[in-house]
Design a protein around this motif. Structure first.
Motif, PDB file in Angstrom:
ATOM      1  N   SER A   1       5.473  43.579   8.135  1.00 18.14           N
ATOM      2  CA  SER A   1       4.719  44.239   9.210  1.00 18.14           C
ATOM      3  C   SER A   1       5.593  45.060  10.142  1.00 18.14           C
ATOM      4  O   SER A   1       6.782  44.795  10.307  1.00 18.14           O
ATOM      5  CB  SER A   1       3.957  43.195  10.018  1.00 18.14           C
ATOM      6  OG  SER A   1       2.865  42.767   9.238  1.00 18.14           O
TER       7      SER A   1
ATOM      8  N   GLN B   1      -0.523  45.342   5.378  1.00 20.78           N
ATOM      9  CA  GLN B   1       0.224  44.551   4.407  1.00 20.78           C
ATOM     10  C   GLN B   1      -0.614  44.471   3.135  1.00 20.78           C
ATOM     11  O   GLN B   1      -1.774  44.022   3.163  1.00 20.78           O
ATOM     12  CB  GLN B   1       0.469  43.144   4.976  1.00 20.78           C
ATOM     13  CG  GLN B   1       1.465  43.116   6.111  1.00 20.78           C
ATOM     14  CD  GLN B   1       2.890  43.342   5.614  1.00 20.78           C
ATOM     15  OE1 GLN B   1       3.531  42.430   5.142  1.00 20.78           O
ATOM     16  NE2 GLN B   1       3.363  44.577   5.714  1.00 20.78           N
TER      17      GLN B   1
ATOM     18  N   MET C   1       5.338  42.636  -0.537  1.00 19.05           N
ATOM     19  CA  MET C   1       4.506  43.446   0.354  1.00 19.05           C
ATOM     20  C   MET C   1       4.813  44.941   0.317  1.00 19.05           C
ATOM     21  O   MET C   1       5.979  45.358   0.311  1.00 19.05           O
ATOM     22  CB  MET C   1       4.680  42.949   1.793  1.00 19.05           C
ATOM     23  CG  MET C   1       3.919  41.681   2.060  1.00 19.05           C
ATOM     24  SD  MET C   1       2.152  42.001   2.106  1.00 19.05           S
ATOM     25  CE  MET C   1       1.617  41.032   0.744  1.00 19.05           C
TER      26      MET C   1
ATOM     27  N   TRP D   1      -1.132  36.741  -1.708  1.00 19.74           N
ATOM     28  CA  TRP D   1       0.035  37.373  -1.099  1.00 19.74           C
ATOM     29  C   TRP D   1       1.171  37.508  -2.127  1.00 19.74           C
ATOM     30  O   TRP D   1       1.362  36.639  -2.971  1.00 19.74           O
ATOM     31  CB  TRP D   1       0.491  36.505   0.085  1.00 19.74           C
ATOM     32  CG  TRP D   1       1.528  37.136   0.945  1.00 19.74           C
ATOM     33  CD1 TRP D   1       1.316  37.899   2.044  1.00 19.74           C
ATOM     34  CD2 TRP D   1       2.951  37.040   0.773  1.00 19.74           C
ATOM     35  NE1 TRP D   1       2.519  38.303   2.578  1.00 19.74           N
ATOM     36  CE2 TRP D   1       3.534  37.791   1.814  1.00 19.74           C
ATOM     37  CE3 TRP D   1       3.785  36.426  -0.151  1.00 19.74           C
ATOM     38  CZ2 TRP D   1       4.914  37.924   1.957  1.00 19.74           C
ATOM     39  CZ3 TRP D   1       5.161  36.558  -0.012  1.00 19.74           C
ATOM     40  CH2 TRP D   1       5.705  37.304   1.040  1.00 19.74           C
TER      41      TRP D   1
ATOM     42  N   ASN E   1      -3.134  41.697   4.182  1.00 19.56           N
ATOM     43  CA  ASN E   1      -3.084  40.929   5.438  1.00 19.56           C
ATOM     44  C   ASN E   1      -2.869  41.871   6.613  1.00 19.56           C
ATOM     45  O   ASN E   1      -3.626  42.848   6.735  1.00 19.56           O
ATOM     46  CB  ASN E   1      -2.185  39.689   5.377  1.00 19.56           C
ATOM     47  CG  ASN E   1      -0.741  39.870   4.999  1.00 19.56           C
ATOM     48  OD1 ASN E   1      -0.433  40.119   3.851  1.00 19.56           O
ATOM     49  ND2 ASN E   1       0.166  39.725   5.941  1.00 19.56           N
ATOM     50  N   ASP E   2      -1.924  41.642   7.480  1.00 19.57           N
ATOM     51  CA  ASP E   2      -1.846  42.299   8.798  1.00 19.57           C
ATOM     52  C   ASP E   2      -2.105  43.815   8.818  1.00 19.57           C
ATOM     53  O   ASP E   2      -1.606  44.546   7.949  1.00 19.57           O
ATOM     54  CB  ASP E   2      -0.442  42.164   9.393  1.00 19.57           C
ATOM     55  CG  ASP E   2       0.132  40.782   9.279  1.00 19.57           C
ATOM     56  OD1 ASP E   2      -0.553  39.883   8.815  1.00 19.57           O
ATOM     57  OD2 ASP E   2       1.302  40.620   9.658  1.00 19.57           O
TER      58      ASP E   2
ATOM     59  N   ARG F   1      11.188  39.487  12.822  1.00 15.54           N
ATOM     60  CA  ARG F   1      10.343  40.494  12.172  1.00 15.54           C
ATOM     61  C   ARG F   1       9.247  41.081  13.061  1.00 15.54           C
ATOM     62  O   ARG F   1       9.025  40.668  14.183  1.00 15.54           O
ATOM     63  CB  ARG F   1       9.692  39.884  10.935  1.00 15.54           C
ATOM     64  CG  ARG F   1       8.848  38.652  11.199  1.00 15.54           C
ATOM     65  CD  ARG F   1       8.200  38.199   9.900  1.00 15.54           C
ATOM     66  NE  ARG F   1       7.413  36.996  10.038  1.00 15.54           N
ATOM     67  CZ  ARG F   1       7.878  35.773   9.791  1.00 15.54           C
ATOM     68  NH1 ARG F   1       9.117  35.576   9.400  1.00 15.54           N
ATOM     69  NH2 ARG F   1       7.083  34.725   9.958  1.00 15.54           N
ATOM     70  N   ASP F   2       8.534  42.029  12.455  1.00 17.78           N
ATOM     71  CA  ASP F   2       7.307  42.650  12.970  1.00 17.78           C
ATOM     72  C   ASP F   2       7.568  43.526  14.201  1.00 17.78           C
ATOM     73  O   ASP F   2       6.954  43.328  15.271  1.00 17.78           O
ATOM     74  CB  ASP F   2       6.241  41.577  13.289  1.00 17.78           C
ATOM     75  CG  ASP F   2       6.006  40.632  12.119  1.00 17.78           C
ATOM     76  OD1 ASP F   2       6.311  41.029  10.977  1.00 17.78           O
ATOM     77  OD2 ASP F   2       5.533  39.504  12.344  1.00 17.78           O
TER      78      ASP F   2
ATOM     79  N   GLU G   1       4.828  35.709  15.674  1.00 18.10           N
ATOM     80  CA  GLU G   1       4.785  36.870  14.786  1.00 18.10           C
ATOM     81  C   GLU G   1       4.063  38.031  15.486  1.00 18.10           C
ATOM     82  O   GLU G   1       3.357  37.845  16.478  1.00 18.10           O
ATOM     83  CB  GLU G   1       4.012  36.527  13.502  1.00 18.10           C
ATOM     84  CG  GLU G   1       4.634  35.420  12.680  1.00 18.10           C
ATOM     85  CD  GLU G   1       3.914  35.154  11.361  1.00 18.10           C
ATOM     86  OE1 GLU G   1       4.595  34.981  10.351  1.00 18.10           O
ATOM     87  OE2 GLU G   1       2.669  35.100  11.340  1.00 18.10           O
TER      88      GLU G   1
HETATM   89  C1  FRU Z   1       1.864  37.746   9.736  1.00 21.02           C
HETATM   90  C2  FRU Z   1       3.029  37.920   8.791  1.00 21.02           C
HETATM   91  C3  FRU Z   1       4.122  38.726   9.447  1.00 21.02           C
HETATM   92  C4  FRU Z   1       4.854  39.302   8.270  1.00 21.02           C
HETATM   93  C5  FRU Z   1       3.732  39.550   7.299  1.00 21.02           C
HETATM   94  C6  FRU Z   1       4.114  39.370   5.877  1.00 21.02           C
HETATM   95  O1  FRU Z   1       0.667  37.494   9.102  1.00 21.02           O
HETATM   96  O2  FRU Z   1       3.511  36.656   8.376  1.00 21.02           O
HETATM   97  O3  FRU Z   1       4.933  37.985  10.313  1.00 21.02           O
HETATM   98  O4  FRU Z   1       5.555  40.462   8.583  1.00 21.02           O
HETATM   99  O5  FRU Z   1       2.698  38.665   7.634  1.00 21.02           O
HETATM  100  O6  FRU Z   1       3.102  39.777   5.025  1.00 21.02           O
END
Ligand code: FRU
Length: 536
Positions: A114, A73, A84, A81, A56-57, A187-188, A239
């Motif tokens: 992330s 990710q 991670m 998923w 993902n991200d 987060r992030d 996010e």
């Molecule tokens: C966004 C997210 C982030 C998080 C990550 C987890 O897509 O939900 O907020 O850090 O993916 O994989």
């Protein structure tokens, strides 16, 4: 009207880029046979995707010593998923990617969610050695056990550093560097050096708002301010934020842009990324824009942020997003891998009459993979215009550049992709509705999610001129309208390849000022493969 199409050799721009020649490990033998590699149905040919399993991200994007780093990710054990990690790839030109081993693994503090990466040039952390500045990754630890136990403080921020260009990483022994203040979604982190106040700034997402922190050394963080609880779209949790300054004129005046992704409640449903334009004084962000603005009106550009460390002589703001949507990301019909990134984009901030607009265009390095170009001569058109047969390549991996002009009304103008199996995808401007549409409701293979099939719209007014730059890559379409004033990114999964392209045109006195179709070369044909276990 005669549908004549001319071919002409495109000028191949030879950048002084020499690609390392890699090999495919096949039965323990190194061969140059890459047939079958990245050749699965729906596999993007010029977008980044992992060799296998879930992504993902985009994370930790940083440019250092001639390499663009892309961490992401990653869950190496499944195509959905899970716990991670940070996957890793590098590129010298933003186009060709080399897959590298996993950079960060989960540990006792949690999964690696992330975050961002910076080069600590002044060695504020003290992690540097012998004049080598550390590359520092700042990420969220997600502690699944504490989450399961019903705690709310399971997300904290940690750091790790690398002294060998991101190849190996050492996690900081005193992690986490930022504890959880009692907020479930926390987060992030995106970190940048703020020249004016001579310190690091961290922006992170905290449920329905943004939090800003500052630090002299990336190790000790002080809370500065909040932004956004009552501003912007709030259809879902916030996010993956970003904050950076951008030039608005030749005098060098700047404005600050904040990107905030929201997991649901985007303009066409599900995940999307909004932006705010304003000022940042080192402590606090103040927003000047009133209405909610979206970086992309399609359904498949999420969690995108910008590269740090791009040299000043380059000066571009470079962006990449995850080309999917949480509504259906885990069920899209790809089997070996799941998800790809958007094509890398350059962001440009334009001043409009009373506002600002963040425009996106594909990075100019795209020219590196233009292989052949077919041109439809300029002419007036009175109805749909069939390009079938005239383009001797499949409508599956190409760039289309269109420029239309009209002098009164235009009902529908754009393109249609179709195949003999009856799948259709349309992308068009409607003057009647003052909107731009991607219609992916007529695709056969969309039953994997009730949220996938649909018609996606963006408000847009074109004044007698419409320029479209379109990227089509097996299962994705990205449309940049009028120099990136509007962008729409959508995935599509037809039951068979599209082989036919039709220019849609209904309205008065429409003329083609430009119609070019570029066949694009696969970026994977010359790319070194990761010489480690590839999980099938
Ligand atoms: C966004 C997210 C982030 C998080 C990550 C987890 O897509 O939900 O907020 O850090 O993916 O994989």
């Amino acid at each position: 009207m005669e549908n004549r199409i001319y071919t002409f050799p495109i000028v191949i721009i030879l950048f002084s880029l020499v690609l390392e020649s890699g090999c495919v490990v096949n039965n323990n033998k190194c061969t140059n046979d890459k047939s079958g590699y990245f050749a699965e149905q729906y596999r993007p040919q010029f977008h980044f995707s992992p060799q296998s399993k879930w992504m993902n991200d985009p994370n930790g994007m940083v440019f250092y010593e001639g390499e663009y780093h892309l961490f992401y990710q990653y869950y190496p054990d499944s195509t959905v998923w899970g716990p991670m990690h940070w996957g890793h790839a590098v590129s010298k030109d933003l186009i060709h990617w080399e897959h590298l081993p996993i950079a960060l693994y989960p540990d006792s503090l949690g999964y690696i969610f992330s975050g961002s990466a910076v080069i600590d040039r002044n060695n504020t952390t003290g992690f540097g050695r012998k004049g080598v500045p550390p590359m520092v990754a700042v990420f969220t630890y997600h502690n699944a056990e504490r989450e399961k136990a019903g705690k709310i403080d399971f997300q904290t921020q940690g750091i790790a550093y690398s002294l060998d260009k991101g190849r190996t990483w050492i996690k900081y022994a005193e992690n986490p560097v930022l504890k959880n203040p009692g907020i479930k979604d926390f987060r992030d982190p995106k970190v940048f050096w703020h020249e004016e106040t001579n310190r690091w700034i961290m922006i992170l997402a905290a449920q329905n708002k943004i939090k800003l922190y500052s630090s002299p050394d990336l190790l000790i963080w002080k809370y500065e301010s909040d932004f956004g609880a009552k501003t912007g779209a709030h259809g879902g949790v916030w996010e993956c934020p970003d904050l950076f300054s951008m030039k608005i004129d030749e005098q060098g005046r700047t404005k600050w842009v904040m990107l905030v992704s929201i997991v649901s409640g985007g303009p066409n449903g599900g995940s999307a990324t909004q932006y705010f334009v304003g000022d940042f004084d080192g402590n606090k962000f103040t927003c000047e824009t009133a209405e909610t603005k979206w970086i992309d009106y399609g359904k498949d550009n999420y969690a995108g942020v910008t590269w740090s460390g791009v040299p000043e002589e380059d000066g571009r703001k470079l962006f990449i997003g995850w080309m999917s949507n949480w509504e259906y990301a885990t069920t899209v019909p790809t089997h070996k891998w799941r998800s790809s990134m958007t094509f890398p984009r350059e962001l440009i901030l334009k001043r409009t009459e009373n506002d600002y607009q963040l425009c996106s265009l594909p990075v100019k390095e795209l020219e590196l993979i233009r292989e052949q170009c077919y041109v439809v001569p300029n002419q007036d058109i009175k109805g749909d215009f069939d390009v079938r047969g005239a383009i001797p390549f499949k409508a599956s991996s190409l760039e289309i550049s269109l420029d239309f002009e009209w002098n009164q009304q235009v009902q529908k103008i754009g393109i249609k992709l179709s195949n003999s199996a009856g799948d259709e995808l349309e992308a068009f401007y409607s003057g009647t509705n003052e909107s731009f549409t991607i219609d992916r409701s007529k695709l056969k293979g969309s039953s994997f999610s009730k949220d996938f099939s649909g018609i996606h719209k963006a408000p847009f007014i074109a004044k007698k001129r419409l320029k479209l730059q379109i990227l089509i890559d097996e299962s994705s379409i990205e449309i940049f309208v009028n120099n990136g004033e509007l962008v729409m990114t959508d995935l599509f999964f037809p039951s068979d390849n599209f082989e036919q392209i039709t220019i849609l045109a209904s309205g008065d006195n429409i003329s083609i000022k430009e119609a070019k179709f570029y066949k694009l070369k696969s970026i994977w044909s010359n790319t070194p493969l990761l010489k480690q276990k590839v999980i099938d």
